[in-house]
Design a protein around this motif. Structure first.
Motif, PDB file in Angstrom:
ATOM      1  N   ILE A 187      28.437  17.589  74.103  1.00  0.00           N
ATOM      2  CA  ILE A 187      29.269  17.645  72.908  1.00  0.00           C
ATOM      3  C   ILE A 187      29.728  16.243  72.526  1.00  0.00           C
ATOM      4  CG2 ILE A 187      31.398  18.557  71.891  1.00  0.00           C
ATOM      5  CD1 ILE A 187      31.075  20.990  73.668  1.00  0.00           C
ATOM      6  N   ILE A 188      29.496  15.910  71.252  1.00  0.00           N
ATOM      7  CA  ILE A 188      29.967  14.625  70.729  1.00  0.00           C
ATOM      8  C   ILE A 188      30.890  14.931  69.566  1.00  0.00           C
ATOM      9  CG2 ILE A 188      29.292  12.387  69.769  1.00  0.00           C
ATOM     10  CD1 ILE A 188      26.469  12.932  71.026  1.00  0.00           C
ATOM     11  N   MET A 189      32.143  14.469  69.678  1.00  0.00           N
ATOM     12  CA  MET A 189      33.171  14.899  68.735  1.00  0.00           C
ATOM     13  C   MET A 189      33.935  13.694  68.207  1.00  0.00           C
ATOM     14  SD  MET A 189      36.419  17.275  69.816  1.00  0.00           S
ATOM     15  CE  MET A 189      37.047  16.041  70.950  1.00  0.00           C
ATOM     16  N   VAL A 190      34.120  13.658  66.886  1.00  0.00           N
ATOM     17  CA  VAL A 190      34.962  12.626  66.287  1.00  0.00           C
ATOM     18  C   VAL A 190      36.359  13.204  66.133  1.00  0.00           C
ATOM     19  CG1 VAL A 190      35.418  11.308  64.180  1.00  0.00           C
ATOM     20  CG2 VAL A 190      33.080  11.472  65.066  1.00  0.00           C
ATOM     21  N   THR A 191      37.384  12.450  66.517  1.00  0.00           N
ATOM     22  CA  THR A 191      38.748  12.934  66.307  1.00  0.00           C
ATOM     23  C   THR A 191      39.728  11.782  66.130  1.00  0.00           C
ATOM     24  OG1 THR A 191      40.530  14.310  67.184  1.00  0.00           O
ATOM     25  CG2 THR A 191      39.216  13.099  68.789  1.00  0.00           C
TER      26      THR A 191
END
Ligand SMILES: Nc1ncnc2c1ncn2[C@@H]1O[C@H](COP(=O)(O)OP(=O)(O)OP(=O)(O)O)[C@@H](O)[C@H]1O
Ligand SMILES: [Mg+2]
Lengths: 446, 232
Positions: free
Chosen positions: B200-204
């Motif tokens: 999982i690659i997530m921008v936050t």
């Protein structure tokens, strides 16, 4: 795609999102498709009608009829007399039957409407003075007894043959053969009864429809000596008298190819004897085919233009709506692209939607097209009320009111195919422009 | 540990008129299988640009992006579509569901674009239902997006991202529009997917959310400014 059904189903779903918009967009296609079917149905109806008439009247026949000239003319001609003299003469009959070699047979008739009685029962009948040939010529059949014979003609006997309805009304359950009918104070012995026959349609202004069922046939010669040429009418308090020698001469021509040239000769001969030229008309059944072709052409041009314009305008409308849809659903396109849709998939999707839209319009148009005969009936009664006044029989209006459109089965898939084609042609550009959108830009679209 | 994805000196220029904007100026990262990375950084630092490249929505101007053993930078448009369909699941900040479709139909969409267009049969329908139940929407199968809350819509998006069983899930601010309780639910779901082995690659923007990931990457002006296990 192996999921064509699903694709169509989802396309319908998107279209149902804007029911009104989709409905309005389809209208052009609906009318276009309807026009195509109606055009072919009317053309088919016209030529079937003509063919039926030609068959009824005989392809090798030429019919010459007396026509009552227009009133102004008549009064000028006969200022000093109450009696209106017009129409075909016995001399015309002699001329036509003897001098034209291609004429095989000429059958003269005389018609008068008179009151006829049997016991206390009375009815108005068309009294037809005729010759034995009349029976076959009009495809009549005998139900009982015999028809007029040559002997009747020679001896000028007082015999008559009743048409089906005449016999029924005057005699009811009694056997008419051997009884006698009273016509204009004279008795005529009934020698035969004809079978019922379908009425023939009126033809191009010069020949009114003939019913055949309320007729009484008597020998032509008997009619001449008993009734004379004068027909006095005292109806409605006015007095009018007409003197007509013959109402109709039916000429049978030796060869189908000779019919049209012979008609020319007949017209020329009659011009010599009838200077006014407006108290007779020459009907050539074969020429009805040409008239039918003319009607067909008129409707092809009118409805063809309507169809073409509707389809093009409808197509442009669809393209317009699809372009708006693509803009409106830019984000959806971005989503689909992100989820793996190829350009071709997007093209297919929007093209399917356009085809489903156009095809639905086509389907409605086909259903409407099936009701062409009904729609035409409505149009006819409106047209008759507003344009052709009752009884004002121009050739076209009569052809028009006798016309019954026949839906051509092959025109249904054809017209539907055209609507689908319109969908493809006008859907390709919007679908392609949808496919060309950049996925990231499309996703960011508000 | 084998790599799910790898970027090497990735660069992306945008042309703004005649002036090139360098959105990415040389990014190199390895993403091992089963990784959970949170990408942080100020606005305009290039996070979304990087994620779009990782999602094969675009090609880099220079550099390499290797996914499934192949370099994406030289692929055709159709091949990129196939990569997106098979290898990647997207979750967006604004959910991005198709408004006229029901929950079930939205989850079904990626199945329409599989290679060779195999028929969507009972097995697939079964899987769609299971996914909907897994994200807690078993009783909302025929609802349309406007009938759902933001959190519910995002669950549909998660179910949709899983339908083709992708290796990598990309999420651009997946909880950006949600309240903290819903945010927590969504994060728990992502954590569960990660435990099951998905990368999982997530921008936050939120440290509290980033802290839940295995590691954090900080971006600034189109390059990686720092990297480490939180609080690092
Ligand atoms: N299509 C484009 N055309 C021109 N410039 C672009 C384009 N997309 C992004 N940029 C520029 O690239 C840089 C990086 O943008 P990006 O969207 O990746 O930032 P971000 O880190 O996701 O910011 P945010 O946190 O606000 O979402 C910005 O300067 C932006 O203006
Ligand atoms: Mg961003």
């Amino acid at each position: 795609m192996s999921n064509i059904l699903r694709t169509v189903q989802l396309a319908l779903k998107s279209l149902m999102l804007h029911k009104l918009r989709s409905g309005l967009t389809m209208l052009g296609i609906v009318f276009g498709v309807f026009s195509v079917i109606a055009m072919l149905a009317i053309g088919e109806g016209a030529s079937q009608q003509a063919q039926k008439q030609v068959l009824q009247l005989g392809a090798t026949n030429i019919i010459v009829r007396s026509v009552k000239p227009p009133r102004e003319n008549a009064s000028a001609q006969n200022q000093n007399s109450f009696v209106l003299r017009y129409g075909l003469k016995r001399a015309d009959y002699d001329l036509l039957s003897r001098t034209i070699p291609t004429v095989l047979q000429a059958v003269p008739i005389r018609e008068i409407t008179k009151a006829c009685r049997y016991l206390h029962r009375e009815m108005n009948c068309r009294i037809v003075g005729c010759t034995p040939e009349y029976l076959d010529m009009n495809h009549l059949e005998l139900a009982q007894g015999r028809f007029i014979s040559d002997k009747d003609r020679r001896e000028k006997t007082n015999v008559c043959v009743l048409a089906a309805q005449t016999a029924e009304e005057l005699f009811q359950y009694q056997d008419p053969i051997g009884q006698s009918v009273k016509i204009a104070d004279r008795r005529y012995a009934v020698v035969g009864v004809t079978s019922a026959r379908e009425a023939s349609a009126a033809i191009g202004g010069s020949m009114s429809g003939q019913e055949y069922n309320k007729d009484i046939y008597i020998p032509l010669e008997t009619m001449r000596v008993r009734m004379g040429d004068l027909d006095i009418d005292r109806r409605q308090g006015s007095f009018s008298a007409e003197e007509v020698e013959l109402n109709q001469i039916t000429l049978t021509i030796s060869d189908v190819d000779q019919v049209v040239p012979t008609a020319g000769v007949i017209r020329e001969s009659l011009q010599g004897t009838h200077k006014s030229g407006n108290d007779y008309s020459v009907v050539v059944p074969q020429e009805l085919l040409k008239q039918a072709a003319q009607i067909r052409t008129i409707f092809n041009v009118v409805l063809g233009s309507i169809a073409a314009i509707s389809l093009i305008v409808g197509g442009i409308g669809i393209m317009n709506i699809m372009l708006a849809t693509v803009t409106e659903r830019t984000r959806e396109i971005g989503i689909r692209r992100a989820l793996g849709a190829k350009r071709q998939d997007i093209t297919t999707q929007f093209l399917t939607e356009t085809i489903v839209l156009a095809g639905s319009g086509g389907l409605i148009g086909v259903l409407l097209g099936l009701s062409t005969p009904l729609v035409f009936q409505g149009m006819k009664s409106v047209a008759e009320q507003f344009f052709f006044e009752s009884g004002g029989g121009s050739e076209f209006s009569e052809m028009f009111s006798n016309l019954n459109p026949q839906v051509v089965p092959a025109s249904l898939p054809l017209a539907f195919g055209i609507s689908v084609g319109i969908g493809v042609i006008f859907g390709l550009y919007p679908a392609r422009s949808a496919a060309q959108l950049d996925p990231i830009e499309a996703l960011r679209h508000e | 540990m084998s790599l799910a994805a790898q970027v090497i000196d990735l660069q992306k220029d945008y042309m703004l008129g005649a002036v090139p904007v360098q959105a990415l100026r040389g990014v190199s990262i390895d993403f091992p299988r089963g990784d959970f990375v949170a990408i942080m950084g100020s606005s305009g630092s290039g996070k979304s640009t990087l994620l779009n490249l990782l999602g094969a929505l675009d090609r880099p101007t220079r550099g390499k992006y290797i996914v499934g053993g192949r370099d994406v930078s030289s692929m055709t448009d159709d091949e990129l579509s196939t990569i997106r369909n098979e290898k990647i699941g997207f979750i967006f900040q604004s959910y991005n569901l198709i408004p006229q479709y029901t929950v079930l139909e939205n989850i079904e969409v990626p199945l329409h674009y599989r290679t060779g267009y195999p028929k969507i049969g009972d097995r697939e329908q079964q899987r769609i239902r299971e996914l909907a139940e897994m994200v807690g929407l078993g009783d909302r199968l025929d609802h349309r997006p406007f009938q759902l809350s933001g959190g519910q819509q995002q669950r549909v998006a998660i179910a949709r991202s899983l339908v083709n069983d992708p290796e990598i899930i990309l999420a651009d601010e997946p909880t950006g529009n949600l309240d903290s309780k819903t945010e927590q639910e969504i994060m728990e779901m992502l954590l569960r997917l990660n435990r099951e082995g998905r990368t999982i690659i997530m921008v936050t923007h939120e440290p509290a959310v980033a802290r839940l990931a295995k590691r954090q990457i900080y971006m600034k002006d189109g390059v990686i400014a720092g990297e480490g296990v939180f609080p690092g």
